[in-house]
Scaffold this motif. Structure first.
Motif, mmCIF file in Angstrom:
data_model
loop_
_atom_site.group_PDB
_atom_site.id
_atom_site.type_symbol
_atom_site.label_atom_id
_atom_site.label_comp_id
_atom_site.label_asym_id
_atom_site.label_seq_id
_atom_site.Cartn_x
_atom_site.Cartn_y
_atom_site.Cartn_z
ATOM 1 N N SER A 1 -78.453 -15.053 -24.131
ATOM 2 C CA SER A 1 -77.367 -15.820 -24.757
ATOM 3 C C SER A 1 -77.915 -16.803 -25.788
ATOM 4 C CB SER A 1 -76.542 -16.535 -23.690
ATOM 5 O OG SER A 1 -77.379 -17.216 -22.795
ATOM 6 N N ARG B 1 -76.645 -16.967 -29.618
ATOM 7 C CA ARG B 1 -76.166 -18.240 -30.181
ATOM 8 C C ARG B 1 -76.882 -18.576 -31.485
ATOM 9 N NH1 ARG B 1 -72.943 -21.427 -27.568
ATOM 10 N NH2 ARG B 1 -72.607 -21.212 -25.327
ATOM 11 N N SER C 1 -71.968 -14.510 -12.500
ATOM 12 C CA SER C 1 -72.441 -13.137 -12.715
ATOM 13 C C SER C 1 -73.256 -12.977 -13.989
ATOM 14 C CB SER C 1 -71.244 -12.170 -12.728
ATOM 15 O OG SER C 1 -70.292 -12.618 -13.672
ATOM 16 N N GLY C 2 -73.494 -14.054 -14.724
ATOM 17 C CA GLY C 2 -74.303 -13.957 -15.944
ATOM 18 C C GLY C 2 -75.786 -14.050 -15.630
ATOM 19 N N ALA C 3 -76.601 -14.169 -16.685
ATOM 20 C CA ALA C 3 -78.052 -14.216 -16.487
ATOM 21 C C ALA C 3 -78.450 -15.443 -15.671
ATOM 22 C CB ALA C 3 -78.759 -14.238 -17.848
ATOM 23 N N VAL C 4 -77.884 -16.591 -16.000
ATOM 24 C CA VAL C 4 -78.213 -17.812 -15.250
ATOM 25 C C VAL C 4 -77.561 -17.760 -13.874
ATOM 26 C CG1 VAL C 4 -78.056 -20.333 -15.216
ATOM 27 C CG2 VAL C 4 -78.413 -19.158 -17.407
ATOM 28 N N SER D 1 -65.303 -13.230 -12.512
ATOM 29 C CA SER D 1 -64.103 -12.389 -12.554
ATOM 30 C C SER D 1 -64.087 -11.488 -11.317
ATOM 31 C CB SER D 1 -64.114 -11.537 -13.828
ATOM 32 O OG SER D 1 -65.248 -10.709 -13.826
ATOM 33 N N ASN E 1 -66.621 -8.670 -10.821
ATOM 34 C CA ASN E 1 -68.013 -8.944 -10.432
ATOM 35 C C ASN E 1 -68.139 -9.588 -9.049
ATOM 36 O OD1 ASN E 1 -69.204 -7.918 -12.780
ATOM 37 N ND2 ASN E 1 -68.665 -9.780 -13.907
ATOM 38 N N TYR F 1 -61.935 -16.522 -11.042
ATOM 39 C CA TYR F 1 -61.416 -17.614 -11.890
ATOM 40 C C TYR F 1 -60.057 -17.289 -12.502
ATOM 41 C CZ TYR F 1 -63.625 -14.997 -15.799
ATOM 42 O OH TYR F 1 -64.013 -14.032 -16.688
ATOM 43 N N THR G 1 -72.163 -22.799 -15.858
ATOM 44 C CA THR G 1 -72.921 -21.999 -16.826
ATOM 45 C C THR G 1 -72.000 -21.423 -17.891
ATOM 46 O OG1 THR G 1 -72.750 -19.741 -15.933
ATOM 47 C CG2 THR G 1 -74.343 -21.216 -14.855
ATOM 48 N N HIS G 2 -70.692 -21.700 -17.766
ATOM 49 C CA HIS G 2 -69.776 -21.106 -18.742
ATOM 50 C C HIS G 2 -69.305 -22.111 -19.789
ATOM 51 C CE1 HIS G 2 -66.993 -18.377 -20.535
ATOM 52 N NE2 HIS G 2 -65.987 -19.221 -20.332
ATOM 53 N N VAL H 1 -75.179 -26.849 -17.530
ATOM 54 C CA VAL H 1 -76.064 -25.901 -18.221
ATOM 55 C C VAL H 1 -75.647 -25.772 -19.682
ATOM 56 C CG1 VAL H 1 -76.920 -23.521 -18.236
ATOM 57 C CG2 VAL H 1 -76.510 -24.676 -16.061
ATOM 58 N N HIS I 1 -69.571 -11.437 -21.366
ATOM 59 C CA HIS I 1 -69.322 -10.925 -20.008
ATOM 60 C C HIS I 1 -70.451 -10.014 -19.527
ATOM 61 C CE1 HIS I 1 -65.319 -12.606 -19.594
ATOM 62 N NE2 HIS I 1 -65.107 -12.258 -20.856
ATOM 63 N N LYS I 2 -71.642 -10.206 -20.043
ATOM 64 C CA LYS I 2 -72.718 -9.362 -19.516
ATOM 65 C C LYS I 2 -72.990 -9.762 -18.067
ATOM 66 C CE LYS I 2 -76.454 -12.123 -21.527
ATOM 67 N NZ LYS I 2 -77.036 -12.743 -20.346
HETATM 68 N N1 LIG Z 1 -79.222 -25.801 -21.070
HETATM 69 C C1 LIG Z 1 -80.109 -24.852 -21.013
HETATM 70 O O1 LIG Z 1 -81.290 -25.080 -20.937
HETATM 71 C C2 LIG Z 1 -79.627 -23.412 -21.025
HETATM 72 C C3 LIG Z 1 -80.521 -22.399 -20.673
HETATM 73 C C4 LIG Z 1 -80.044 -21.092 -20.631
HETATM 74 C C5 LIG Z 1 -78.731 -20.817 -20.974
HETATM 75 N N2 LIG Z 1 -77.923 -21.822 -21.382
HETATM 76 C C6 LIG Z 1 -76.509 -21.545 -21.709
HETATM 77 O O2 LIG Z 1 -75.888 -21.176 -20.507
HETATM 78 C C7 LIG Z 1 -74.802 -20.321 -20.763
HETATM 79 C C8 LIG Z 1 -74.858 -19.141 -19.816
HETATM 80 O O3 LIG Z 1 -75.917 -18.293 -20.168
HETATM 81 P P1 LIG Z 1 -75.989 -16.824 -19.567
HETATM 82 O O4 LIG Z 1 -77.129 -16.168 -20.233
HETATM 83 O O5 LIG Z 1 -75.939 -16.872 -18.099
HETATM 84 O O6 LIG Z 1 -74.607 -16.213 -20.119
HETATM 85 P P2 LIG Z 1 -73.944 -14.824 -19.744
HETATM 86 O O7 LIG Z 1 -74.965 -13.955 -19.109
HETATM 87 O O8 LIG Z 1 -73.238 -14.356 -20.954
HETATM 88 O O9 LIG Z 1 -72.884 -15.190 -18.589
HETATM 89 C C9 LIG Z 1 -71.640 -15.695 -18.839
HETATM 90 C C10 LIG Z 1 -70.903 -15.852 -17.522
HETATM 91 O O10 LIG Z 1 -69.716 -16.547 -17.791
HETATM 92 C C11 LIG Z 1 -68.693 -15.963 -16.951
HETATM 93 N N3 LIG Z 1 -67.381 -16.291 -17.471
HETATM 94 C C12 LIG Z 1 -66.723 -15.746 -18.532
HETATM 95 N N4 LIG Z 1 -65.513 -16.335 -18.642
HETATM 96 C C13 LIG Z 1 -65.431 -17.261 -17.630
HETATM 97 C C14 LIG Z 1 -64.421 -18.195 -17.235
HETATM 98 N N5 LIG Z 1 -63.273 -18.317 -17.900
HETATM 99 N N6 LIG Z 1 -64.682 -18.989 -16.169
HETATM 100 C C15 LIG Z 1 -65.854 -18.907 -15.489
HETATM 101 N N7 LIG Z 1 -66.828 -18.031 -15.819
HETATM 102 C C16 LIG Z 1 -66.611 -17.222 -16.890
HETATM 103 C C17 LIG Z 1 -69.005 -14.496 -16.954
HETATM 104 O O11 LIG Z 1 -68.424 -13.892 -15.805
HETATM 105 P P3 LIG Z 1 -67.449 -12.600 -15.899
HETATM 106 O O12 LIG Z 1 -68.157 -11.575 -16.720
HETATM 107 O O13 LIG Z 1 -67.283 -12.209 -14.467
HETATM 108 O O14 LIG Z 1 -66.195 -13.068 -16.584
HETATM 109 C C18 LIG Z 1 -70.531 -14.549 -16.853
HETATM 110 O O15 LIG Z 1 -70.890 -14.652 -15.497
HETATM 111 C C19 LIG Z 1 -74.884 -19.949 -22.245
HETATM 112 O O16 LIG Z 1 -73.916 -20.695 -22.924
HETATM 113 C C20 LIG Z 1 -76.269 -20.370 -22.649
HETATM 114 O O17 LIG Z 1 -76.328 -20.725 -24.005
HETATM 115 C C21 LIG Z 1 -78.338 -23.112 -21.394
#
Ligand SMILES: NC(=O)c1ccc[n+]([C@@H]2O[C@H](COP(=O)([O-])OP(=O)(O)OC[C@H]3O[C@@H](n4cnc5c(N)ncnc54)[C@H](OP(=O)(O)O)[C@@H]3O)[C@@H](O)[C@H]2O)c1
Length: 340
Positions: free
Chosen positions: A41, A45, A163-166, A186, A189, A204, A222-223, A244, A311-312
């Motif tokens: 992600s 971004r 369910s995302g990477a984090v 969702s 998942n 959610y 994480t969202h 996050v 939604h990965k």
């Molecule tokens: N601060 C830091 O150091 C740091 C480090 C790493 C990442 N990040 C940030 O953290 C975020 C998450 O990263 P990622 O790689 O895990 O992203 P990701 O793999 O794209 O995961 C996104 C997650 O969000 C869920 N989601 C989608 N719509 C939602 C909703 N309305 N309510 C609740 N959950 C929902 C998805 O679930 P479903 O598919 O089931 O909808 C999925 O589990 C990103 O924005 C990234 O930039 C920050």
């Protein structure tokens, strides 16, 4: 060597595979031949300059005003040590490693250099390159936040975006640390998140966890749709909110609220240690890599599209044609697919 070059901010199609010079390891550096990498992600971004409200200017200053300063994106790489620069003592050619260049990027390429004392760790024998690299981005993020948030055994933790990477790494690590885990994702998942160990799963789309009367010791968002102002009534006294992702306003709030933890408070130099922890937990079968899809490096534009969708499930992994390693960790990862 081939590299995915991103010479302007924009949609996935701005990424193009080109021939560029192969880097040469300098004093103290290791040259890694890529066998797997991810589009995460963070890459998506940066490519799109899609950043939370109020952070566009600071991000442009950091990443490049009008185009990425580093045109080859990619945080992390798994592969074999190809060569080492003078004075390198800890790694040898042929060794299997996972490494990160962090915000220096450069891992979407056939070769990348990493400082031997930097973010680099050996991959255990029974872990594949794909599985190793899939653990890194989400795994290090979850470890950093749980350490900062002082998650303790017996506490209750809710993970929004489970369910995302984090999220997939956070669910498993929180269970490993002895917490009672609620995952929010969702309905599609829900089974995956339960299978990773979550004690409770909230869809959610059907339920708002901030209105169900439950309270938690730790809430991780994480969202980005569950800021402190929305979740604070769902925290127990002494509870911590792990932000996050958040916009400038939420970061300002974070700086004034003891209960809010943001990653800017952590020391990024811990990454190699975190990698060693993740590899070891995976080798023991405690941590399962979760792979959304595996695509050949040449399909990196498709990988960016998948990540942009938001939604990965776990990590999107890219492989290089030389990746013929077939070893799998005991129990195997979540079945990889390339059908998205
Ligand atoms: N601060 C830091 O150091 C740091 C480090 C790493 C990442 N990040 C940030 O953290 C975020 C998450 O990263 P990622 O790689 O895990 O992203 P990701 O793999 O794209 O995961 C996104 C997650 O969000 C869920 N989601 C989608 N719509 C939602 C909703 N309305 N309510 C609740 N959950 C929902 C998805 O679930 P479903 O598919 O089931 O909808 C999925 O589990 C990103 O924005 C990234 O930039 C920050």
């Amino acid at each position: 060597m081939k590299a995915a070059v991103c010479e302007r901010y924009g949609p996935p199609e701005v990424v193009q595979i080109r021939e560029v010079p192969t880097p040469v390891p300098a004093d103290g550096e290791v040259l890694v031949k890529a066998l797997a990498t991810t589009v995460n992600s963070g890459d998506s971004r940066v490519r799109a300059l899609r950043v939370p409200r109020g952070l566009r200017l600071p991000m442009r200053l950091k990443l490049g005003l009008t185009k990425p300063k580093q045109p080859i994106l990619g945080f992390e790489i798994a592969g074999q040590v190809e060569a080492v620069g003078p004075a390198v003592t800890r790694f040898q050619p042929g060794e299997r490693v996972v490494a990160s260049r962090g915000f220096d990027f450069g891992c979407h390429a056939e070769y990348a250099t990493v400082a031997e004392g930097g973010d680099i760790a050996t991959i255990p024998e029974h872990l594949s390159f794909q599985d190793a690299v899939a653990l890194c981005f989400g795994g290090t993020t979850a470890l950093i936040f749980f350490r900062l948030g002082k998650l303790a055994a017996g506490e209750t933790v809710l993970i929004n975006g489970a369910s995302g990477a984090v999220g997939t790494m956070a669910v498993q690590l929180a269970k490993h640390f002895g917490a009672e885990v609620t995952g929010v994702c969702s309905a599609a998942n829900a089974d995956l998140v339960s299978g990773l160990g979550a004690d409770h799963v909230i869809d959610y789309q059907a339920h708002d966890f901030t209105r169900n009367g439950q309270r938690y010791d730790v809430i991780m968002d994480t969202h980005g749709n569950a800021p402190y102002a929305r979740v604070k009534r769902s925290l127990r006294p002494g509870g911590r909110f792990l932000m996050v992702i958040g916009d400038l306003w939420q970061m300002l709030v974070a700086s004034r609220q003891k209960a809010v933890i943001s990653a800017s408070q952590d020391d990024a130099s811990m990454t190699a240690d975190n990698y060693r922890t993740l590899m070891s937990l995976a080798e023991q079968g405690v941590l399962r890599p979760v792979i959304d899809s595996v695509l050949p490096f040449e399909q990196i534009v498709d990988a960016h599209r998948r990540v942009d969708g938001g939604h990965k499930v776990g990590s999107v992994v890219l492989t290089f044609e030389q990746d013929d390693y077939t070893g799998r960790m005991p129990g195997g990862p979540t079945a990889p697919t390339s059908s998205h």
